[in-house]
Design an enzyme around this catalytic site. Structure first.
Site, PDB file in Angstrom:
ATOM      1  CG  HIS A 102      -5.571  -2.523   0.130  1.00 36.72           C
ATOM      2  ND1 HIS A 102      -4.747  -2.281  -0.942  1.00 36.72           N
ATOM      3  CD2 HIS A 102      -5.069  -1.789   1.158  1.00 36.72           C
ATOM      4  CE1 HIS A 102      -3.806  -1.414  -0.586  1.00 36.72           C
ATOM      5  NE2 HIS A 102      -3.971  -1.104   0.690  1.00 36.72           N
ATOM      6  CB  SER A 123      -0.960  -0.042   1.192  1.00 35.39           C
ATOM      7  OG  SER A 123      -1.987   0.913   1.038  1.00 35.39           O
ATOM      8  CD  GLU A 132      -5.313  -3.874  -4.263  1.00 31.90           C
ATOM      9  OE1 GLU A 132      -5.543  -3.525  -3.092  1.00 31.90           O
ATOM     10  OE2 GLU A 132      -4.207  -4.281  -4.647  1.00 31.90           O
TER      11      GLU A 132
END
Length: 517
Positions: free
Chosen positions: A426, A199, A338
């Site tokens: 994610h 990230s 995601e």
């Protein structure tokens, strides 16, 4: 084999570590090692300085303090939170607890958190399992973020009170330099370092690849779910710094525009405001600046690496497009779902209309929209693709021209992740990378998929470890080129697919390159 000594001599003094017990048996860790001087008082908003020496043996058996942020983001167990302080520039080292006949590869991890939160104390980032499984030395680092790490305050600098840009990135570079100088004492190979992150940590990796001064500090890079366009250009950085100082001066301020019509804040007054002793006031002003950016800058995050013309001469995407990234082998990828994490937990994704409005060309906007017409599921995917997958693919296109590049899409989901609607969202690949499906925090997610989660963990760790050793993840994962665009789909089992989602990629490609492909 002989056991490693738990006491290690670094350039600043001796550190005492702890041998792993129970699940972590066979490992040894050193936690909370300072890699820079505390960034407090006159060092606030300045590039990190060398760590201070200490006498005797420093106890490095407990995690150190997290960077300043909202308390809820520092949870390390139910009802337990890591303490916070500006004095946060520390790192943790994890290693197998036996000596090796040759130095071990080193993997340096940068945590995520949108450049506004996170800590290396998060249990998910425990490097012991990866270190043991792959016979590597794992280092997890902390860095400044939010207003403490990513404000460009240079407009208020004077000769007697300078300010540095991108101090959060400079913290990461200082940690890599610490590794170069000290990791051999822990059995690691300073000439074989892989920097990896997820990230905002993955975005940091791309920024490091785009920073000329990082040459030689690492030999391989892994960017997991980076947001390559999470970057602040210089003109916006100037406005954010101005607004931040005004918010410190007047917490009730409610500006509604990025336009600046008021007289500039005097540097002496700005310096007085910025040196306020209580860091909580800076954090609160940063939160207000976030709200300002959300309303006036199309949902932008004001804290991210700044294109400052110095450490970062150009944005990572521009550097990749122009073939100016550091020519080191790269693993890069995103997760299939995601956007679901953000849609379900934080509702921070831009809606489909706002996402598309950022696309200036009407024809391209209509083309992109035509590929996302399946209700809410596609609207969430549209937002996720715009932030992660599409610009990530564009970065891979550029970097693959200068160094071997390996692209993945992480599709694996346990039954619980599927039933709860998160899917392969994610950060879920981190459970495989760090072996957390076999740790208390991740075992619950794997309870209905014990064999499969074990296979995924073994496969991902094997590829990440193999890449750290040689720069090639092996196991049938071909390098990515723009000629064939072969992508490893990580699932149970894995498979290689040429140019998955071709039509969507071609539509987004026009946004990032101005042409079709």
């Amino acid at each position: 084999m002989a056991l490693l000594d738990s006491k290690v001599t670094t350039a600043n003094g001796v550190v005492g570590g702890a041998r792993g017990k129970r699940l972590r048996r066979g490992t040894i860790s050193w936690r909370g090692i300072p890699f820079a001087a505390p960034p407090v008082a006159h060092r606030r908003f300045r590039a990190p300085e060398p760590a201070h020496d200490w006498p005797g043996v420093r106890d490095c058996t407990k995690l150190a303090k997290a960077a300043i942020q909202e308390k809820r983001f520092t949870a390390v167990a139910p009802g337990k939170f890591a303490p916070m302080a500006e004095d946060c520039l520390t790192l943790n080292v994890f290693s197998p607890d036996v000596t090796s006949s040759k130095p071990r590869p080193v993997m340096v991890f940068i945590h995520g958190g949108a450049f506004i939160l996170g800590t290396a104390a998060t249990p998910l980032y425990d490097g012991a399992f990866l270190a043991r499984a792959q016979d590597v030395v794992v280092v997890t680092i902390q860095y400044r973020f939010g207003p403490f790490g990513f404000l460009d305050l240079s407009q208020y600098a004077t000769d007697d009170r300078p300010f540095d840009t991108n101090v959060g990135l400079r913290d990461q570079i200082a940690a890599l330099r610490w590794v170069a100088d000290n990791i051999a004492a822990f059995g690691g190979d300073p000439g074989n370092v892989t920097v990896f992150g997820e990230s905002a940590g993955g975005s940091s990796v791309l920024a490091l690849l785009s920073a000329p001064s990082t040459a030689g500090l690492y030999q391989h890079a892994i960017a997991q779910s980076p947001a390559p366009e999470l970057i602040v250009e210089q003109d916006a950085a100037t406005v954010y710094a101005d607004e931040f100082v005004r918010l410190l001066r007047d917490p009730q301020r409610r500006a509604t525009s990025m336009d600046r019509v008021e007289p500039p804040v005097d540097p002496a007054e700005a310096q007085r405001l910025l040196t306020v002793p209580n860091p909580a006031l800076l954090l609160e002003a940063g939160n207000r600046l976030m709200r300002f950016a959300t309303k006036t800058a199309g949902g932008a995050i004001p804290f991210a690496p700044v294109v400052d013309g110095d450490l970062l001469p150009r944005s990572p995407l521009k550097a990749a497009t122009e073939g100016l990234t550091q020519p080191v082998p790269l693993v890069i990828g995103s997760n299939k779902d995601e956007g679901k994490l953000f849609a379900k937990l934080w509702n921070v994704l831009p809606d489909a209309e706002r996402t598309l409005m950022r696309v200036e060309d009407d024809e391209v906007r209509r083309e992109i929209a035509s590929h996302y017409e399946d209700g809410d599921r596609d609207r969430i995917r549209l937002a996720g693709d715009s932030i992660f997958w599409a610009p990530m693919t564009a970065f891979a296109d550029g970097h693959s021209a200068v160094a071997p590049t390996y692209v993945y899409r992480y599709d694996y989901q346990t039954k619980i992740l599927g039933v709860t609607g998160f899917g392969a969202t994610h950060a879920t690949e981190l459970f495989s990378v760090f072996g957390a499906y076999r740790a208390p925090m991740g075992a619950g997610l794997a309870i209905a998929d014990w064999p499969g989660s074990g296979r995924i963990t073994q496969g991902v760790q094997g590829r990440w470890g193999g890449f750290a050793r040689t720069g090639d993840p092996g196991l049938g994962w071909p390098a990515y080129t723009t000629a064939d665009r072969k992508v490893l789909v990580i699932d149970d089992p894995d498979r290689v697919v040429a140019d998955p989602d071709t039509l969507r990629r071609q539509a987004w490609y026009r946004v990032h390159s101005g042409q079709t492909a």
